[in-house]
Motif scaffolding. Structure first.
Motif, PDB file in Angstrom:
ATOM      1  N   ALA A   1     -18.109  26.313   1.632  1.00 46.49           N
ATOM      2  CA  ALA A   1     -18.708  25.996   0.484  1.00 46.49           C
ATOM      3  C   ALA A   1     -18.062  24.565  -0.047  1.00 46.49           C
ATOM      4  O   ALA A   1     -18.878  23.798  -0.836  1.00 46.49           O
ATOM      5  CB  ALA A   1     -18.984  27.089  -0.624  1.00 46.49           C
ATOM      6  N   ILE A   2     -16.667  24.699   0.126  1.00 51.84           N
ATOM      7  CA  ILE A   2     -16.198  23.313  -0.541  1.00 51.84           C
ATOM      8  C   ILE A   2     -16.087  22.020   0.115  1.00 51.84           C
ATOM      9  O   ILE A   2     -15.775  21.072  -0.456  1.00 51.84           O
ATOM     10  CB  ILE A   2     -14.653  23.898  -1.282  1.00 51.84           C
ATOM     11  CG1 ILE A   2     -13.823  24.221   0.008  1.00 51.84           C
ATOM     12  CG2 ILE A   2     -14.841  25.086  -2.330  1.00 51.84           C
ATOM     13  CD1 ILE A   2     -12.280  24.480  -0.672  1.00 51.84           C
TER      14      ILE A   2
ATOM     15  N   GLY B   1     -22.076  28.817   3.411  1.00 48.02           N
ATOM     16  CA  GLY B   1     -21.063  28.436   2.591  1.00 48.02           C
ATOM     17  C   GLY B   1     -21.826  27.293   1.832  1.00 48.02           C
ATOM     18  O   GLY B   1     -22.010  27.306   0.750  1.00 48.02           O
ATOM     19  N   PRO B   2     -22.210  26.170   2.610  1.00 52.64           N
ATOM     20  CA  PRO B   2     -22.861  25.042   1.960  1.00 52.64           C
ATOM     21  C   PRO B   2     -24.286  25.399   1.366  1.00 52.64           C
ATOM     22  O   PRO B   2     -24.816  24.738   0.248  1.00 52.64           O
ATOM     23  CB  PRO B   2     -23.079  24.047   3.105  1.00 52.64           C
ATOM     24  CG  PRO B   2     -21.804  24.335   4.068  1.00 52.64           C
ATOM     25  CD  PRO B   2     -21.931  25.757   3.809  1.00 52.64           C
TER      26      PRO B   2
ATOM     27  N   GLY C   1     -23.076  27.009  -1.983  1.00 51.32           N
ATOM     28  CA  GLY C   1     -22.793  25.962  -3.011  1.00 51.32           C
ATOM     29  C   GLY C   1     -23.827  24.964  -3.425  1.00 51.32           C
ATOM     30  O   GLY C   1     -23.852  24.842  -4.555  1.00 51.32           O
TER      31      GLY C   1
ATOM     32  N   MET D   1     -24.839  24.465  -7.446  1.00 53.52           N
ATOM     33  CA  MET D   1     -24.785  23.050  -7.988  1.00 53.52           C
ATOM     34  C   MET D   1     -26.227  22.820  -8.721  1.00 53.52           C
ATOM     35  O   MET D   1     -26.253  21.924  -9.318  1.00 53.52           O
ATOM     36  CB  MET D   1     -24.491  22.158  -7.089  1.00 53.52           C
ATOM     37  CG  MET D   1     -22.899  22.209  -6.792  1.00 53.52           C
ATOM     38  SD  MET D   1     -22.305  20.652  -5.578  1.00 53.52           S
ATOM     39  CE  MET D   1     -23.179  21.613  -4.034  1.00 53.52           C
TER      40      MET D   1
ATOM     41  N   SER E   1     -18.246  24.862 -10.067  1.00 50.26           N
ATOM     42  CA  SER E   1     -18.539  26.351 -10.058  1.00 50.26           C
ATOM     43  C   SER E   1     -18.460  26.775  -8.642  1.00 50.26           C
ATOM     44  O   SER E   1     -18.166  27.887  -8.084  1.00 50.26           O
ATOM     45  CB  SER E   1     -19.927  26.662 -10.472  1.00 50.26           C
ATOM     46  OG  SER E   1     -21.304  25.692  -9.793  1.00 50.26           O
ATOM     47  N   VAL E   2     -18.453  25.906  -7.652  1.00 45.86           N
ATOM     48  CA  VAL E   2     -18.360  25.875  -6.105  1.00 45.86           C
ATOM     49  C   VAL E   2     -16.853  26.449  -6.007  1.00 45.86           C
ATOM     50  O   VAL E   2     -16.668  27.200  -5.018  1.00 45.86           O
ATOM     51  CB  VAL E   2     -18.536  24.876  -5.240  1.00 45.86           C
ATOM     52  CG1 VAL E   2     -18.652  24.968  -3.702  1.00 45.86           C
ATOM     53  CG2 VAL E   2     -20.084  24.377  -5.670  1.00 45.86           C
TER      54      VAL E   2
ATOM     55  N   SER F   1     -15.252  29.922  -4.278  1.00 38.43           N
ATOM     56  CA  SER F   1     -14.528  29.878  -3.233  1.00 38.43           C
ATOM     57  C   SER F   1     -13.296  31.002  -3.536  1.00 38.43           C
ATOM     58  O   SER F   1     -12.562  31.432  -2.848  1.00 38.43           O
ATOM     59  CB  SER F   1     -14.020  28.465  -2.822  1.00 38.43           C
ATOM     60  OG  SER F   1     -13.141  28.445  -1.720  1.00 38.43           O
TER      61      SER F   1
ATOM     62  N   SER G   1     -26.665  18.974  -4.401  1.00 40.91           N
ATOM     63  CA  SER G   1     -26.853  20.049  -3.716  1.00 40.91           C
ATOM     64  C   SER G   1     -27.774  19.772  -2.388  1.00 40.91           C
ATOM     65  O   SER G   1     -27.684  20.459  -1.384  1.00 40.91           O
ATOM     66  CB  SER G   1     -27.839  20.947  -4.547  1.00 40.91           C
ATOM     67  OG  SER G   1     -28.756  20.259  -4.996  1.00 40.91           O
TER      68      SER G   1
ATOM     69  N   SER H   1     -25.191  18.864   0.050  1.00 41.54           N
ATOM     70  CA  SER H   1     -24.450  20.164   0.848  1.00 41.54           C
ATOM     71  C   SER H   1     -25.614  20.916   1.756  1.00 41.54           C
ATOM     72  O   SER H   1     -25.019  21.352   2.633  1.00 41.54           O
ATOM     73  CB  SER H   1     -24.451  21.126  -0.311  1.00 41.54           C
ATOM     74  OG  SER H   1     -23.561  22.350   0.101  1.00 41.54           O
TER      75      SER H   1
END
Length: 360
Positions: free
Chosen positions: A22-23, A150-151, A154, A158, A165-166, A170, A288, A291
């Motif tokens: 996600a990150i 994860g993305p 995320g 967003m 917040s992502v 995590s 977003s 991602s």
């Protein structure tokens, strides 16, 4: 088949991989949000990879001293602290926020190394040789699933919340991973987390060998004495230098050439999300959307991975790699040449498929 490592390794690492996935697509975006230039934001991610590479050997030493699961606990707690520092850097919003963000990412690289090495060590020690390849494949699959899920999570965060917040998400996945590792179902029966204890147990006598254990000189001189059932428990002496296995005949030129090729391919893979993020910022995409583009690439790579494995079995590793790697060069060059009326170019479409086929 994978039951011994399902709860102790696969499920916690799947959570950790989702948080890491996600990150990863927003590391450059986070630096840009804190006032960094595009060049410095890309350099942060590059330096993070270099620090992670240099910390591989110290991470292995730490795992050897603490044990596999203890090292995973320490790495998870460290990851929570690092992610908390990043969130504080965003909320604090001071001239030192970018510095805190950069230092935190430099620490996060070695933390992920400890997790990656420790999980592989547990799988190698727990799984039988007949199922080891399947377990390692499942372990790599969890990483790819994390790069896909994860993305996507995320991107959804967003759309509603700020970018930090992502990082909070995590950190929550890391906490969930620790919680699962502490459950009774995640304990491996008979697994010694500290390998030194098992090695030192047979010879850990405080007073040294007793006189009854001392070998009789007449028995030591008689080779037939070693065949006596009463002497079968006697540990044979260690091999001398003359009895050791001869060194392997390694073709170092081939090893060096292969290593340079792998490093170049790894550098291209590491640069891919950085370039996509900078490209998205250049054309004005939302965070977003960037991602989601990276998640789409990870999903395509996960799909093409099986096709690449089939082609590899048919043609071989060298033939597959020699055909897959050059396929990304024309798209990379055309990306910089083909401009639209708005002045920006379209992203290369075969990056995920080419790298997946080469790594499969």
């Amino acid at each position: 088949m994978l039951k011994p490592i399902l709860w102790p390794v696969l499920v916690p690492f799947a959570l950790f991989a989702v948080g890491l996935g996600a990150i990863m697509p927003i590391l450059v975006l986070g630096a840009l949000s804190l006032g960094s230039t595009q060049a410095f934001a890309a350099a942060i991610v590059g330096i993070m990879g270099a620090v992670s590479l240099m910390a591989t050997v110290p991470a292995g030493i730490l795992i050897d001293r603490l044990g596999d699961f203890r090292a995973m606990f320490v790495a998870t707690f460290a990851a929570i602290i690092v992610l908390g520092s990043i969130v504080a850097a965003f909320i604090w919003d001071s001239p030192y926020s970018l510095l805190v963000y950069t230092v935190a990412l430099m620490v996060f690289g070695p933390v992920s190394d400890v997790w990656s090495l420790a999980r592989q060590a547990v799988v190698a020690e727990v799984m039988p040789p007949a199922d080891l390849a399947k377990a390692m494949t499942a372990l790599g699959g969890t990483q790819r699933v994390g790069n896909l899920v994860g993305p996507m999570i995320g991107a959804g965060l967003m759309l509603v919340f700020p970018i930090w917040s992502v990082f909070v998400f995590s950190g929550l996945t890391a906490v969930a991973a620790i919680a699962i590792m502490t459950l009774p179902i995640a304990q491996i029966p008979g697994f010694d987390d500290h390998p030194h204890r098992a090695e030192a147990a047979p010879t850990s006598r405080a007073d040294g060998p007793s006189p009854a254990d001392a070998p009789n000189p007449t028995e030591a001189a008689d080779p037939a004495a070693t065949n006596d059932p009463a002497h079968r428990d006697v540990v044979p002496p260690r091999r001398g230098k003359k009895d050791r296995r001869p060194p392997l005949d390694v073709r170092w030129k081939s090893v060096i050439l292969t290593g340079v090729t792998i490093i170049a391919l790894a550098a291209a893979r590491a640069a891919q999300p950085v370039v996509v993020q900078l490209w998205g910022v250049e054309i004005g995409l939302h965070k977003s959307s960037i991602s989601l583009i990276i998640a789409f690439g990870a999903g395509l790579e996960l799909t093409v991975m099986f096709l690449g494995a089939y082609i590899k079995d048919r043609l071989g590793r060298v033939a597959t790699s020699s055909r897959a790697c050059p396929s990304s060069a024309p798209d990379s060059s055309s990306w910089s040449r083909n401009r639209t009326s708005q002045g920006w170019s379209s992203p290369p479409r075969s990056w995920p498929s080419a790298t997946a086929s080469a790594r499969a």
